[in-house]
Design a protein around this motif. Structure first.
Motif, short mmCIF file in Angstrom:
data_model
loop_
_atom_site.label_atom_id
_atom_site.label_comp_id
_atom_site.label_asym_id
_atom_site.label_seq_id
_atom_site.Cartn_x
_atom_site.Cartn_y
_atom_site.Cartn_z
N ILE A 75 6.64 -1.81 1.96
CA ILE A 75 6.04 -1.02 0.88
C ILE A 75 5.48 -1.93 -0.21
O ILE A 75 4.36 -1.73 -0.70
N ALA A 76 6.23 -2.97 -0.55
CA ALA A 76 5.76 -3.91 -1.58
C ALA A 76 4.50 -4.64 -1.11
O ALA A 76 3.57 -4.87 -1.89
N LEU A 77 4.47 -5.01 0.17
CA LEU A 77 3.31 -5.69 0.73
C LEU A 77 2.07 -4.81 0.64
O LEU A 77 0.99 -5.26 0.21
N ALA A 78 2.20 -3.55 1.04
CA ALA A 78 1.06 -2.64 1.00
C ALA A 78 0.55 -2.45 -0.42
O ALA A 78 -0.66 -2.48 -0.66
N HIS A 79 1.46 -2.27 -1.36
CA HIS A 79 1.05 -2.11 -2.75
C HIS A 79 0.37 -3.37 -3.26
O HIS A 79 -0.60 -3.29 -4.04
N GLY A 80 0.86 -4.53 -2.84
CA GLY A 80 0.24 -5.79 -3.24
C GLY A 80 -1.19 -5.91 -2.73
O GLY A 80 -2.02 -6.58 -3.35
N ARG A 135 -4.77 3.31 3.21
CA ARG A 135 -3.36 3.70 3.34
C ARG A 135 -2.70 2.94 4.47
O ARG A 135 -3.35 2.53 5.42
N LEU A 136 -1.38 2.85 4.34
CA LEU A 136 -0.57 2.29 5.41
C LEU A 136 0.52 3.31 5.74
O LEU A 136 1.26 3.73 4.84
N LYS A 137 0.58 3.75 7.00
CA LYS A 137 1.60 4.70 7.41
C LYS A 137 2.70 3.95 8.14
O LYS A 137 2.46 3.30 9.16
N ILE A 138 3.91 4.05 7.61
CA ILE A 138 5.04 3.35 8.19
C ILE A 138 5.61 4.18 9.34
O ILE A 138 5.88 5.38 9.18
N ASP A 139 5.79 3.55 10.47
CA ASP A 139 6.28 4.26 11.66
C ASP A 139 7.69 4.82 11.41
O ASP A 139 8.50 4.22 10.68
N LEU A 198 -0.99 -9.02 9.80
CA LEU A 198 -1.39 -8.92 8.40
C LEU A 198 -2.89 -9.11 8.26
O LEU A 198 -3.49 -8.67 7.28
N GLY A 199 -3.51 -9.75 9.27
CA GLY A 199 -4.96 -9.95 9.22
C GLY A 199 -5.71 -8.64 9.17
O GLY A 199 -6.74 -8.53 8.50
N TYR A 200 -5.21 -7.63 9.87
CA TYR A 200 -5.86 -6.32 9.84
C TYR A 200 -5.91 -5.78 8.41
O TYR A 200 -6.89 -5.19 7.98
N LEU A 201 -4.81 -5.97 7.69
CA LEU A 201 -4.68 -5.39 6.35
C LEU A 201 -5.58 -6.10 5.35
O LEU A 201 -6.04 -5.49 4.38
N THR A 202 -5.83 -7.38 5.54
CA THR A 202 -6.62 -8.13 4.56
C THR A 202 -8.11 -8.09 4.86
O THR A 202 -8.93 -8.20 3.94
N ARG A 203 -8.49 -7.93 6.14
CA ARG A 203 -9.91 -8.01 6.49
C ARG A 203 -10.60 -6.65 6.58
O ARG A 203 -11.81 -6.57 6.40
N VAL A 240 1.14 4.09 0.42
CA VAL A 240 2.03 4.08 1.58
C VAL A 240 2.49 5.50 1.88
O VAL A 240 2.91 6.23 0.97
N VAL A 241 2.40 5.85 3.20
CA VAL A 241 2.93 7.12 3.68
C VAL A 241 4.04 6.80 4.67
O VAL A 241 3.82 6.09 5.65
N ALA A 242 5.23 7.34 4.41
CA ALA A 242 6.35 7.17 5.34
C ALA A 242 6.48 8.45 6.14
O ALA A 242 6.56 9.55 5.57
N GLU A 243 6.48 8.34 7.46
CA GLU A 243 6.57 9.55 8.29
C GLU A 243 7.91 9.56 9.04
O GLU A 243 8.51 8.53 9.28
#
Length: 631
Positions: free
Chosen positions: A570-575, A545-549, A535-540, A580-583
């Motif tokens: 998805i909720a975490l990314a929006h927060g 965008r976040l692509k879900i595997d 989660l550190g990557y996402l905050t720093r 969010v991109v789901a592939e």
């Protein structure tokens, strides 16, 4: 008063009395006279009877000879040349004074016999010179050679020897020759050779000397006894350290590695630096087992994998080693080197940081991969690559908001090659950087072309390899591509995987990503959850965008636990303010669930496979028409 015979002492005969006279033309004439006194019967001195000769020309010739002899002696002195003779009848050798002087010996205190001079020769030069002299006596030829001797002051000297048969009446009576001190020239040659065959940074042998040493090993098999082993060592993560901490740190690190190899292997091993961060080692040991050979490699890896404190900071690298046992794994230098390289490739394929002994059973498969790598390089340089595009759909509007650019390669003989096969090869060989730059430019150029054709502005997403980030100033590469193609920065999205953060300093990542974000482009964290999620990557870091595997999407329609996890991501990314991109969506039911979880965008076979550039706009229009009819 008459003189008598009793006065003979006063009138002795004379010979070669020389005097100068003046000729009729005024020139100087040199006269040589000789004579004897004449007496009468009663002993009275009557005078002299003798001869006189004009020796003007002879005197001039003698003067010229003296001058030339003096000049020759001076030339010998200046050229540090001594002469010597050896007579067969007496067995005696005679040296000129210059030769004694060259060696620092005194003529009165030293007899130039073989036994006396032999201790002054270095290596086996005494026996070699004696062999040459015997051959000259046998063949009546002239031969030359260079030898090394010790001066009496203890310094080594180089002598150029010329040896000639002395012949009298058609019979060899001895030897004559010269010895010239050529130490200065030889030292210069040795310095030049050192420059030609020594790596200037580490002081190790360079690639040229390594190739010569390996060739000599096979050309002179009796020169080495026991078992030879060739180790090819490739440093792991060296380029990252070099790029992040600077080239001076990289140089310090290479010097450190050379020191470790010297310490661990000792003076008996041949060690060379054959490339930027590549080293080669040749060892020779009596009856060395396979276990001992690999154990040495493992020990080197352990020694090279510890953190190193340098002036610019701490550096941590590693090593991967390929091993070939000789001549078992190669009967020629070329084959041995190739098989050690194949073993190194096997070790890299297995994950780096390990040693691999060459295994013939895998050679063909590795050879095929290497051939693929060569063909792939050719495709980058001369064409053969193309880009396909997979649409990304906005789940709220049903519109195609962008495409992901995906590299495709058609082998000239095998046809289309799966990215799952050629991308790992590109990563192993370092070609992934060139491939990544090629796709980036091609995709941006294509999107600019679509805009110019009047098509809607859509985002183009391009995958970025960690190696591209670590290969220098990637932000400059991106800025150049945007400037050259004219693509608006906000339409470019770079997708980076979590592998970017493994074994690398956070400073390099954050600096590069901040520079990319400043350009106005979008950043996506790709394959989230597939590996080293933090989660550190996402905050720093400035991800948009976040692509879900695809592993999180597959099966969500039937596995409740996956639904809960997917909804939480998805909720975490929006927060955190990211879309969010789901592939990997392949079923309509999966799309329905993603819509229910308020996922922003989706891509997958349920809408379209990746298609060629000319088909992408057609596919996008079809998707949007279908979405419109459903509304």
């Amino acid at each position: 008063m008459a003189l008598h015979r009793d006065d003979m002492e006063a009138h002795r005969p004379f010979r070669d009395f020389i005097y100068t006279s003046i000729g009729n033309d005024g020139s100087r004439i040199i006269i040589s006279t000789s004579g004897k006194p004449i007496f009468a019967d009663d002993g009275t001195f009557l005078g002299y009877r003798g001869t006189a000769s004009d020796i003007t020309q002879l005197a001039a010739a003698r003067t010229l000879l003296d001058q030339r002899t003096g000049a020759l002696e001076e030339a010998h002195r200046l050229g540090r040349i001594g002469t010597w003779t050896h007579r067969l009848d007496t067995g005696r050798t005679v040296w000129s004074p210059e030769l004694y002087q060259l060696l620092g010996l005194e003529p009165d205190a030293f007899e130039p016999t073989y036994e006396g001079t032999e201790p002054y020769f270095l290596d086996d030069d005494a026996a070699r010179l004696l062999k040459i002299q015997k051959r000259v006596l046998r063949t009546s030829t002239t031969e030359a050679t260079d030898i090394r001797i010790l001066h009496t002051d203890g310094t080594p000297r180089d002598l150029a020897i010329i040896c000639k048969a002395e012949i009298s009446n058609g019979r060899v009576i001895g030897l004559i020759g010269t010895a010239q001190d050529v130490t200065d020239r030889k030292e210069a040659e040795r310095r030049l050779e050192q420059l030609a065959y020594t790596d200037p940074l580490t002081g190790l042998a360079n690639r040229a000397l390594y190739k010569r040493k390996l060739a000599d090993l096979f050309e002179n098999p009796m020169a080495e006894h026991g078992q030879n082993a060739l180790y090819l060592i490739d440093l792991d993560r060296f380029k990252e350290v070099n790029d992040s901490l600077g080239h001076s740190t990289g140089d310090s690190l290479l010097i450190h590695v050379a020191g470790v190899l010297r310490q661990e292997l000792g003076p008996q091993a041949f060690i060379a630096r054959i490339g930027g961060d590549e080293f080669a080692v040749l060892t020779n040991s009596p009856n060395t087992s396979v276990e001992a050979t690999t154990a040495l490699a493992d020990r080197l890896i352990a020694k090279l994998s510890v953190p190193v404190e340098l002036a610019e900071g701490e550096a941590c690298i590693g090593a991967t080693i390929g091993i070939a046992i000789l001549p078992e794994h190669g009967a020629t230098a070329e084959k041995a080197s190739r098989n050690a390289d194949l073993a190194l490739y096997m070790a890299k394929e297995a994950g780096r940081g390990r040693a691999q002994l060459f295994e013939p059973m895998y050679a063909e498969a590795v050879d095929q991969k290497l051939d693929l790598g060569r063909r792939l390089r050719h495709a980058v340089d001369s064409g053969g690559l193309n880009t396909h595009y997979q649409p990304q759909i906005d789940l709220k509007t049903g519109r195609v908001i962008g495409f992901e650019a995906l590299l495709r390669w058609s082998h000239p003989e095998r046809g289309p090659i799966s990215p799952a096969e050629f991308i790992p090869i590109a990563e192993t060989t370092g070609l992934i950087v060139d491939l990544g730059h090629w796709v980036l430019r091609d995709a941006c150029k294509q999107m600019r072309g679509w805009l110019d054709a009047g098509l809607p502005a859509r985002t183009i997403s391009v995958n970025v390899s960690p190696a591209q980030i670590w290969n220098g100033d990637f932000e400059k590469v991106v800025a150049t591509v945007l400037a050259d193609t004219g693509l608006p920065p906000e339409l470019l999205c770079l997708e980076l995987t979590e592998n970017l953060f493994v074994d690398h300093t956070k400073q390099k990542v954050s600096t590069t990503l901040a520079a990319l974000s400043k350009l106005g482009i979008q950043l996506a964290l790709d394959d989230f959850g597939s590996g080293y999620s933090s989660l550190g990557y996402l905050t720093r870091l400035p991800f948009n965008r976040l692509k879900i595997d695809r592993t999180f999407v597959d099966g969500i329609a039937t596995v409740p636990e996956k639904c809960k996890l997917l909804g939480g991501i998805i909720a975490l990314a929006h927060g955190l303010g990211m879309s969010v991109v789901a592939e990997g969506a392949e079923l309509a039911a999966e799309v329905d669930l993603l819509t229910a979880f308020d996922c922003d965008f989706v891509q997958g076979y349920v809408f379209s496979r990746p298609v060629a550039a000319d088909q992408a706009p057609v596919v996008a229009a079809g998707i949007e028409r279908g979405a419109g009819s459903n509304n």
